[in-house]
Structures are given as C-alpha cells and as structure tokens.
Design a protein around this motif. Structure first.
Motif, PDB file in Angstrom:
ATOM      1  N   SER A   9      33.540  34.777  39.007  1.00 36.66           N
ATOM      2  CA  SER A   9      34.449  35.687  39.702  1.00 36.66           C
ATOM      3  C   SER A   9      35.719  35.978  38.907  1.00 36.66           C
ATOM      4  O   SER A   9      36.481  36.875  39.277  1.00 36.66           O
ATOM      5  CB  SER A   9      34.837  35.088  41.062  1.00 36.66           C
ATOM      6  N   ASP A  10      35.973  35.260  37.810  1.00 43.56           N
ATOM      7  CA  ASP A  10      37.179  35.493  37.008  1.00 43.56           C
ATOM      8  C   ASP A  10      37.221  36.925  36.488  1.00 43.56           C
ATOM      9  O   ASP A  10      36.191  37.502  36.134  1.00 43.56           O
ATOM     10  CB  ASP A  10      37.235  34.539  35.809  1.00 43.56           C
ATOM     11  N   VAL A  11      38.438  37.467  36.439  1.00 42.09           N
ATOM     12  CA  VAL A  11      38.616  38.813  35.919  1.00 42.09           C
ATOM     13  C   VAL A  11      38.340  38.790  34.413  1.00 42.09           C
ATOM     14  O   VAL A  11      38.764  37.871  33.709  1.00 42.09           O
ATOM     15  CB  VAL A  11      40.024  39.363  36.264  1.00 42.09           C
ATOM     16  N   SER A  12      37.599  39.766  33.930  1.00 39.37           N
ATOM     17  CA  SER A  12      37.256  39.820  32.509  1.00 39.37           C
ATOM     18  C   SER A  12      38.475  40.242  31.690  1.00 39.37           C
ATOM     19  O   SER A  12      39.438  40.808  32.219  1.00 39.37           O
ATOM     20  CB  SER A  12      36.120  40.825  32.279  1.00 39.37           C
ATOM     21  N   ARG A  15      39.006  44.024  32.040  1.00 39.80           N
ATOM     22  CA  ARG A  15      39.616  44.438  33.316  1.00 39.80           C
ATOM     23  C   ARG A  15      41.068  43.988  33.400  1.00 39.80           C
ATOM     24  O   ARG A  15      41.910  44.708  33.918  1.00 39.80           O
ATOM     25  CB  ARG A  15      38.818  43.892  34.495  1.00 39.80           C
ATOM     26  N   TRP A  16      41.347  42.781  32.893  1.00 44.80           N
ATOM     27  CA  TRP A  16      42.726  42.306  32.915  1.00 44.80           C
ATOM     28  C   TRP A  16      43.618  43.222  32.067  1.00 44.80           C
ATOM     29  O   TRP A  16      44.752  43.512  32.441  1.00 44.80           O
ATOM     30  CB  TRP A  16      42.817  40.857  32.444  1.00 44.80           C
ATOM     31  N   GLU A  20      46.939  44.369  33.930  1.00 44.69           N
ATOM     32  CA  GLU A  20      48.022  43.417  33.644  1.00 44.69           C
ATOM     33  C   GLU A  20      49.402  44.065  33.734  1.00 44.69           C
ATOM     34  O   GLU A  20      50.323  43.505  34.344  1.00 44.69           O
ATOM     35  CB  GLU A  20      47.839  42.792  32.265  1.00 44.69           C
ATOM     36  N   ARG A  43      47.351  36.275  36.031  1.00 44.83           N
ATOM     37  CA  ARG A  43      45.895  36.345  35.905  1.00 44.83           C
ATOM     38  C   ARG A  43      45.230  35.240  36.726  1.00 44.83           C
ATOM     39  O   ARG A  43      44.181  35.467  37.332  1.00 44.83           O
ATOM     40  CB  ARG A  43      45.487  36.249  34.439  1.00 44.83           C
ATOM     41  N   VAL A  46      45.162  36.301  40.373  1.00 44.69           N
ATOM     42  CA  VAL A  46      44.074  37.268  40.592  1.00 44.69           C
ATOM     43  C   VAL A  46      42.732  36.540  40.592  1.00 44.69           C
ATOM     44  O   VAL A  46      41.884  36.792  41.455  1.00 44.69           O
ATOM     45  CB  VAL A  46      44.116  38.393  39.532  1.00 44.69           C
ATOM     46  N   ASN A  47      42.534  35.623  39.647  1.00 47.29           N
ATOM     47  CA  ASN A  47      41.283  34.863  39.614  1.00 47.29           C
ATOM     48  C   ASN A  47      41.069  34.082  40.906  1.00 47.29           C
ATOM     49  O   ASN A  47      39.953  34.024  41.423  1.00 47.29           O
ATOM     50  CB  ASN A  47      41.267  33.906  38.421  1.00 47.29           C
ATOM     51  N   LEU A  50      40.009  36.491  43.679  1.00 44.14           N
ATOM     52  CA  LEU A  50      38.626  36.915  43.478  1.00 44.14           C
ATOM     53  C   LEU A  50      37.650  35.792  43.818  1.00 44.14           C
ATOM     54  O   LEU A  50      36.584  36.035  44.387  1.00 44.14           O
ATOM     55  CB  LEU A  50      38.420  37.393  42.036  1.00 44.14           C
ATOM     56  N   LEU A  80      46.568  43.949  46.040  1.00 48.64           N
ATOM     57  CA  LEU A  80      45.419  44.470  45.297  1.00 48.64           C
ATOM     58  C   LEU A  80      44.976  45.828  45.854  1.00 48.64           C
ATOM     59  O   LEU A  80      44.612  46.726  45.095  1.00 48.64           O
ATOM     60  CB  LEU A  80      44.256  43.483  45.340  1.00 48.64           C
TER      61      LEU A  80
END
Length: 89
Positions: A9-12, A15-16, A20, A43, A46-47, A50, A80
C-alpha cells in the motif's frame, strides 16, 4: 529514519513525486504558535493512511486509541480528498 518494512500500500516513488510538493506546501502554511511539532515525514503519513485504507484497523486496538486515531485519520482523508479535487489551497 530507521529502515522499516515496506507494504504494497506504500505510495510509489513516481506517485510521491507527483504529490510531494502539494503536501509540503500544505504543511508549510501550517506553522507558528499553536501548531504541533513536525515529528513524522509526510510520505510516512500518506503511507499510514493508505495502509489503514487497504487493511482496516486490527481488532486488537483499544477503543480509546481508536477514537483518537479515527479523528486524525479522518483529517488526513479529508486532506487527501481536497488534494485530489484540486481544492488544497
């Protein structure tokens, strides 16, 4: 920051890179007296959002913590949604 386990689920990174600057600008506007110290990286926040969105909240979390966490998560989800709709200014 210490190394941590990564999750699907971590933001790539890609995408970050797209979001950002929006989060950094949002955070920069919220400085001064009465604001909380910045303890967590954006970050990672956000992680966490998600992750909770993807997995839900485990049943073993005490109710008192859930109440406090729920308010913070709802704030982040609201942010978000604003970012996604372009209303982040």
């Amino acid at each position: 920051m210490s190394a941590r386990r990564t999750y699907r689920s971590d933001v790539s990174d890609a995408r970050w890179a797209l979001i950002e600057s929006i989060f950094a600008a949002w955070r920069e506007k919220r400085t001064g007296p009465g604001t909380a110290a910045r303890v967590h990286e954006l970050r990672e926040i956000v992680n966490a959002i998600l992750y909770v969105n993807r997995t839900g909240i485990p049943l073993g979390v005490p109710a008192a913590r859930l109440t406090a966490l729920q308010g913070r998560v709802q704030d982040r989800v609201r942010l978000l949604r604003q970012v996604g709709s372009g209303r982040h200014h």
